[in-house]
Write a protein that holds these residues in place. Structure first.
Motif, PDB file in Angstrom:
ATOM      1  N   ASN A 162       6.110 -48.102   1.904  1.00 21.15           N
ATOM      2  CA  ASN A 162       6.202 -49.448   2.184  1.00 21.15           C
ATOM      3  C   ASN A 162       7.393 -49.797   2.638  1.00 21.15           C
ATOM      4  O   ASN A 162       7.811 -50.874   2.940  1.00 21.15           O
ATOM      5  CB  ASN A 162       5.630 -50.252   1.007  1.00 21.15           C
ATOM      6  CG  ASN A 162       6.332 -50.470  -0.195  1.00 21.15           C
ATOM      7  OD1 ASN A 162       7.247 -49.471  -0.291  1.00 21.15           O
ATOM      8  ND2 ASN A 162       6.014 -51.016  -1.209  1.00 21.15           N
ATOM      9  N   MET A 163       8.466 -49.013   2.383  1.00 21.16           N
ATOM     10  CA  MET A 163      10.020 -49.236   2.846  1.00 21.16           C
ATOM     11  C   MET A 163      10.191 -48.415   4.045  1.00 21.16           C
ATOM     12  O   MET A 163      11.486 -48.640   4.677  1.00 21.16           O
ATOM     13  CB  MET A 163      10.972 -48.614   1.687  1.00 21.16           C
ATOM     14  CG  MET A 163      10.868 -49.339   0.472  1.00 21.16           C
ATOM     15  SD  MET A 163      12.040 -49.006  -0.760  1.00 21.16           S
ATOM     16  CE  MET A 163      13.472 -49.774  -0.088  1.00 21.16           C
ATOM     17  N   LEU A 164       9.409 -47.829   4.530  1.00 20.85           N
ATOM     18  CA  LEU A 164       9.520 -46.773   5.594  1.00 20.85           C
ATOM     19  C   LEU A 164       8.708 -47.171   6.776  1.00 20.85           C
ATOM     20  O   LEU A 164       7.622 -46.724   6.816  1.00 20.85           O
ATOM     21  CB  LEU A 164       9.384 -45.312   5.074  1.00 20.85           C
ATOM     22  CG  LEU A 164       9.858 -44.004   6.026  1.00 20.85           C
ATOM     23  CD1 LEU A 164      11.394 -44.131   5.985  1.00 20.85           C
ATOM     24  CD2 LEU A 164       9.423 -42.925   5.134  1.00 20.85           C
ATOM     25  N   GLY A 165       9.126 -47.456   7.894  1.00 23.60           N
ATOM     26  CA  GLY A 165       8.795 -47.856   9.245  1.00 23.60           C
ATOM     27  C   GLY A 165       8.479 -46.434  10.174  1.00 23.60           C
ATOM     28  O   GLY A 165       7.495 -46.452  10.785  1.00 23.60           O
ATOM     29  N   GLY A 166       9.563 -45.882   9.956  1.00 23.55           N
ATOM     30  CA  GLY A 166       9.597 -44.571  10.795  1.00 23.55           C
ATOM     31  C   GLY A 166      10.590 -43.650  10.396  1.00 23.55           C
ATOM     32  O   GLY A 166      11.663 -44.227   9.515  1.00 23.55           O
ATOM     33  N   ILE A 167      10.752 -42.411  11.080  1.00 24.66           N
ATOM     34  CA  ILE A 167      11.561 -41.458  10.395  1.00 24.66           C
ATOM     35  C   ILE A 167      11.769 -40.658  11.771  1.00 24.66           C
ATOM     36  O   ILE A 167      10.988 -40.281  12.354  1.00 24.66           O
ATOM     37  CB  ILE A 167      10.940 -40.386   9.295  1.00 24.66           C
ATOM     38  CG1 ILE A 167      11.993 -39.420   8.891  1.00 24.66           C
ATOM     39  CG2 ILE A 167       9.611 -39.912   9.760  1.00 24.66           C
ATOM     40  CD1 ILE A 167      11.385 -38.759   7.564  1.00 24.66           C
ATOM     41  N   GLY A 168      13.155 -40.505  11.668  1.00 25.69           N
ATOM     42  CA  GLY A 168      13.720 -39.735  13.240  1.00 25.69           C
ATOM     43  C   GLY A 168      13.645 -38.303  13.187  1.00 25.69           C
ATOM     44  O   GLY A 168      13.475 -37.524  12.236  1.00 25.69           O
ATOM     45  N   VAL A 169      13.518 -37.680  14.363  1.00 23.21           N
ATOM     46  CA  VAL A 169      13.840 -36.419  14.663  1.00 23.21           C
ATOM     47  C   VAL A 169      14.840 -36.305  15.874  1.00 23.21           C
ATOM     48  O   VAL A 169      14.666 -36.971  16.689  1.00 23.21           O
ATOM     49  CB  VAL A 169      12.674 -35.432  14.943  1.00 23.21           C
ATOM     50  CG1 VAL A 169      12.849 -34.060  15.364  1.00 23.21           C
ATOM     51  CG2 VAL A 169      11.706 -35.730  13.705  1.00 23.21           C
ATOM     52  N   HIS A 170      15.832 -35.356  15.530  1.00 23.29           N
ATOM     53  CA  HIS A 170      16.888 -35.166  16.852  1.00 23.29           C
ATOM     54  C   HIS A 170      16.688 -33.953  17.205  1.00 23.29           C
ATOM     55  O   HIS A 170      16.853 -33.008  16.432  1.00 23.29           O
ATOM     56  CB  HIS A 170      18.306 -35.501  16.235  1.00 23.29           C
ATOM     57  CG  HIS A 170      18.530 -37.064  16.406  1.00 23.29           C
ATOM     58  ND1 HIS A 170      20.007 -37.468  15.996  1.00 23.29           N
ATOM     59  CD2 HIS A 170      17.625 -37.968  16.548  1.00 23.29           C
ATOM     60  CE1 HIS A 170      19.674 -38.828  15.862  1.00 23.29           C
ATOM     61  NE2 HIS A 170      18.515 -39.145  16.107  1.00 23.29           N
ATOM     62  N   HIS A 171      16.504 -33.572  18.741  1.00 25.87           N
ATOM     63  CA  HIS A 171      16.474 -32.238  19.124  1.00 25.87           C
ATOM     64  C   HIS A 171      16.930 -32.326  20.592  1.00 25.87           C
ATOM     65  O   HIS A 171      16.333 -33.009  21.442  1.00 25.87           O
ATOM     66  CB  HIS A 171      14.987 -31.675  19.084  1.00 25.87           C
ATOM     67  CG  HIS A 171      14.801 -30.405  19.793  1.00 25.87           C
ATOM     68  ND1 HIS A 171      15.633 -29.075  19.249  1.00 25.87           N
ATOM     69  CD2 HIS A 171      14.345 -29.853  20.920  1.00 25.87           C
ATOM     70  CE1 HIS A 171      15.489 -28.339  19.889  1.00 25.87           C
ATOM     71  NE2 HIS A 171      14.650 -28.481  20.957  1.00 25.87           N
ATOM     72  N   GLY A 176      17.794 -48.916  12.931  1.00 28.46           N
ATOM     73  CA  GLY A 176      18.037 -47.852  12.219  1.00 28.46           C
ATOM     74  C   GLY A 176      18.705 -47.730  11.172  1.00 28.46           C
ATOM     75  O   GLY A 176      19.652 -48.491  11.317  1.00 28.46           O
ATOM     76  N   ILE A 177      18.665 -47.070  10.131  1.00 29.50           N
ATOM     77  CA  ILE A 177      19.523 -47.157   8.936  1.00 29.50           C
ATOM     78  C   ILE A 177      20.288 -46.060   8.638  1.00 29.50           C
ATOM     79  O   ILE A 177      20.039 -44.919   8.166  1.00 29.50           O
ATOM     80  CB  ILE A 177      18.669 -47.428   7.407  1.00 29.50           C
ATOM     81  CG1 ILE A 177      17.800 -48.666   7.510  1.00 29.50           C
ATOM     82  CG2 ILE A 177      19.661 -47.303   6.340  1.00 29.50           C
ATOM     83  CD1 ILE A 177      17.196 -49.148   6.480  1.00 29.50           C
ATOM     84  N   GLY A 178      21.652 -46.036   9.386  1.00 30.81           N
ATOM     85  CA  GLY A 178      22.422 -44.914   9.595  1.00 30.81           C
ATOM     86  C   GLY A 178      21.765 -44.021  10.907  1.00 30.81           C
ATOM     87  O   GLY A 178      20.772 -44.315  11.372  1.00 30.81           O
ATOM     88  N   ASN A 179      22.685 -43.221  11.238  1.00 26.79           N
ATOM     89  CA  ASN A 179      22.418 -42.251  12.049  1.00 26.79           C
ATOM     90  C   ASN A 179      23.155 -40.685  11.853  1.00 26.79           C
ATOM     91  O   ASN A 179      24.199 -40.611  11.364  1.00 26.79           O
ATOM     92  CB  ASN A 179      23.270 -42.660  13.508  1.00 26.79           C
ATOM     93  CG  ASN A 179      23.066 -41.258  14.494  1.00 26.79           C
ATOM     94  OD1 ASN A 179      22.130 -41.022  15.258  1.00 26.79           O
ATOM     95  ND2 ASN A 179      24.269 -40.637  14.747  1.00 26.79           N
ATOM     96  N   LEU A 235      18.318 -51.291  17.004  1.00 24.89           N
ATOM     97  CA  LEU A 235      19.905 -51.302  16.539  1.00 24.89           C
ATOM     98  C   LEU A 235      20.062 -50.283  15.712  1.00 24.89           C
ATOM     99  O   LEU A 235      19.211 -50.031  14.654  1.00 24.89           O
ATOM    100  CB  LEU A 235      20.252 -52.799  15.950  1.00 24.89           C
ATOM    101  CG  LEU A 235      20.467 -53.840  16.977  1.00 24.89           C
ATOM    102  CD1 LEU A 235      20.838 -55.292  16.208  1.00 24.89           C
ATOM    103  CD2 LEU A 235      21.427 -53.579  18.164  1.00 24.89           C
ATOM    104  N   SER A 236      21.184 -49.639  15.613  1.00 28.69           N
ATOM    105  CA  SER A 236      21.329 -48.332  14.322  1.00 28.69           C
ATOM    106  C   SER A 236      22.492 -49.004  13.488  1.00 28.69           C
ATOM    107  O   SER A 236      23.715 -49.610  14.102  1.00 28.69           O
ATOM    108  CB  SER A 236      21.995 -47.006  15.268  1.00 28.69           C
ATOM    109  OG  SER A 236      20.954 -46.546  16.072  1.00 28.69           O
TER     110      SER A 236
END
Length: 515
Positions: free
Chosen positions: A254-263, A192-195, A146-147
């Motif tokens: 500890n607050m960050l499960g993942g970080i995105g990349v868009h391409h 997802g915390i925002g997009n 969910l975003s």
């Protein structure tokens, strides 16, 4: 004398080209106990409220004559289950930061409408909401992703959504969920915390978004479910390495499960080119953009390693794929495009990159699932077809949760107008039953490539193969010829005393299985 030298140079150069085309690429596979597992979530998908992805795609309503389960097309459910999709991202995309989830719950006739300001300015009736999506994910046997709305939403709104979907005890949101017909929580793991916070999600700076992320993440908690939730930061736009640097530096791990990349693989954002009527030069430019993924994953990964050497934070390429001009005669805001052998090659090569970087890349989401961009499924009223990209993801599904076998080789070059690309792409894995799978892509649009792989030490002897190819790069599956491009048996290899000798045709995707 100058003329004679020129003739000699041309003759020598041509001979070198011919020789290079006949050379055999030696691919080495390694059994490495320290190699990572290829996370099945790399094979994830994306469903945004965009064009005909949700309405007219997944969702036709329960009064439709098209066979459905609570409004969701049965044929799409069956096709995606066959694909073994591990996760599905929703409701966006740009749409996510205008979406207020409480508008999409309760009796459908009482839900307010929303204008989709990002994609075509259409008015939607919110008939497809949280229950509809999460129940659909249960039908698909896939994890929802969910975003959350950060751009126009509030911390309380997103915290309430987590409680509504995940909390089984007594609370205002769990009581509301039960009132709306769902007793047990869905236990949504990925959030997802925002997009695209750098763009349609609010045009924020990296520093500002890092602060917003920390605030939203603080109030998103799940004490009940094993492992809690995975909170995912809105990541960079392609090669914006500063964005990744700022987030990794300013957000506690500890607050960050993942970080995105868009391409996205795009020829030119101002002139993207046709999805079907393209030249070899345009194909080359598309693949040049697609193969930049190797550089992006490597450089973003190096920044993440600086702050997270144990690789606890996942990289999520949660939007990727080819982007062309819309099909002629269709709504430009709906992003409907056809899907050719170019897309098959693009998908195979990109997935090989993700597999080979499985130590850091642990989720990816092809954009998008139905009727939008590089879709795996296209619909036309009651008709449904699967695309070449669908078939690539189907034959690559063998890599899901298998142990990576690191590959090394020197690729021959594919040359167009003096520019070059690696012609061969490869990845390999070993599944829990000991079967070996090797994925090979020939990016070259004109020349076949010969590949040799030593398999003596892999403990397998019998190999079979599957190929996706066609007569022309521009070939695609249509509603009149839905099976023009499908996986077929591949016979272009021999196992000679533990060495596989393979000849792979131009613009084709091959998966070999050894047992």
């Amino acid at each position: 004398m100058k003329k004679a030298f020129l003739i000699l140079f041309v003759f020598t150069f041509c001979n070198q080209i011919t020789f290079a085309q006949k050379e055999t690429t030696i691919v080495t596979l390694k059994n490495d106990d320290k190699a990572p597992t290829i996370n099945k979530n790399i094979y994830g998908h994306f469903a945004e409220h965009l064009g005909r992805c949700i309405y007219g795609g997944f969702f036709v309503g329960d009064t439709s004559k098209i066979p459905n389960t609570k409004g969701v097309r049965n044929d799409i459910i069956a096709a995606l289950k066959e694909l073994k999709i591990p996760n599905l991202r929703w409701p966006g995309g740009c749409f996510a930061d205008t979406y207020h989830w409480k508008d999409g719950i309760g009796p459908q006739e009482q839900r307010p409408t929303i204008v989709n300001k990002w994609w075509g300015g259409t008015t939607e009736d919110n008939s497809f909401g949280t229950h509809d999506f999460l129940n659909m994910c249960e039908l698909l046997e896939t994890e929802p992703y969910l975003s959350g709305n950060v751009g126009s939403g509030t911390v309380q709104e997103l915290a309430d959504w987590v409680q509504y979907t995940n909390f089984s005890g007594k609370s205002p949101m769990s009581d509301l969920r039960k009132k709306n017909g769902r007793a047990e929580p869905w236990k949504v793991k990925f959030w997802g915390i925002g997009n695209e916070a750098w763009g349609c999600g609010g045009n924020m700076t990296a520093e500002y978004y890092a602060g917003e992320y920390r605030k939203f993440a603080t109030f998103m908690s799940d004490w009940e479910n094993t492992g809690g939730i995975t909170r995912i930061a809105s990541g960079s736009n392609s090669g914006d390495y500063n964005w990744t640097e700022v987030l990794m530096k300013n957000i506690p791990l500890n607050m960050l499960g993942g970080i995105g990349v868009h391409h996205y693989a795009v020829i030119n954002w101002n002139k993207k080119g046709d999805g079907v009527d393209f030249t070899e030069e345009q194909y080359f430019k598309t693949m040049q953009s697609a193969l930049k993924m190797e550089e992006l994953v490597t450089k973003h990964g190096a920044i993440m390693d600086k702050y997270d050497p144990e690789k606890k934070v996942a990289m999520l390429v949660d939007e990727w794929g080819g982007w062309y001009e819309v099909e002629k005669g269709t709504n430009p805001g709906f992003l409907y495009q056809q899907n050719t052998m170019r897309d098959a090659v693009l998908a195979g090569a990109t997935l090989n990159i993700f597999n080979n970087h499985a130590d850091r890349v642990r989720m990816a989401n092809l954009a998008q699932c139905v009727n939008v961009l590089q879709a795996v499924i296209l619909t036309d009223k009651a008709k449904m077809i699967t695309t070449p990209t669908y078939h690539v993801m189907k034959i690559y599904a063998v890599h899901q949760d298998a142990k990576l076998l690191p590959v090394s080789f020197q690729s021959p070059l594919y040359t167009v107008n003096g520019e070059t690309l690696p012609a061969v792409s490869a990845s390999a894995s070993k599944d829990k039953n000991g079967a070996i799978h090797i994925s090979l892509v020939n990016v070259d649009a004109k020349n076949k490539n010969k590949i040799e792989i030593d398999v003596k030490d892999l403990g397998v002897k019998n190999f079979t193969g599957t190929i996706i190819t066609s007569a022309k790069l521009q070939d695609y599956n249509s509603f009149d010829t839905p099976n023009k491009i499908v996986p077929t048996a591949f016979k272009g290899f021999e196992n000679k005393k533990g060495k596989l000798e393979i000849t792979i045709p131009p613009f084709s995707v091959v998966v070999l299985e050894g047992k």
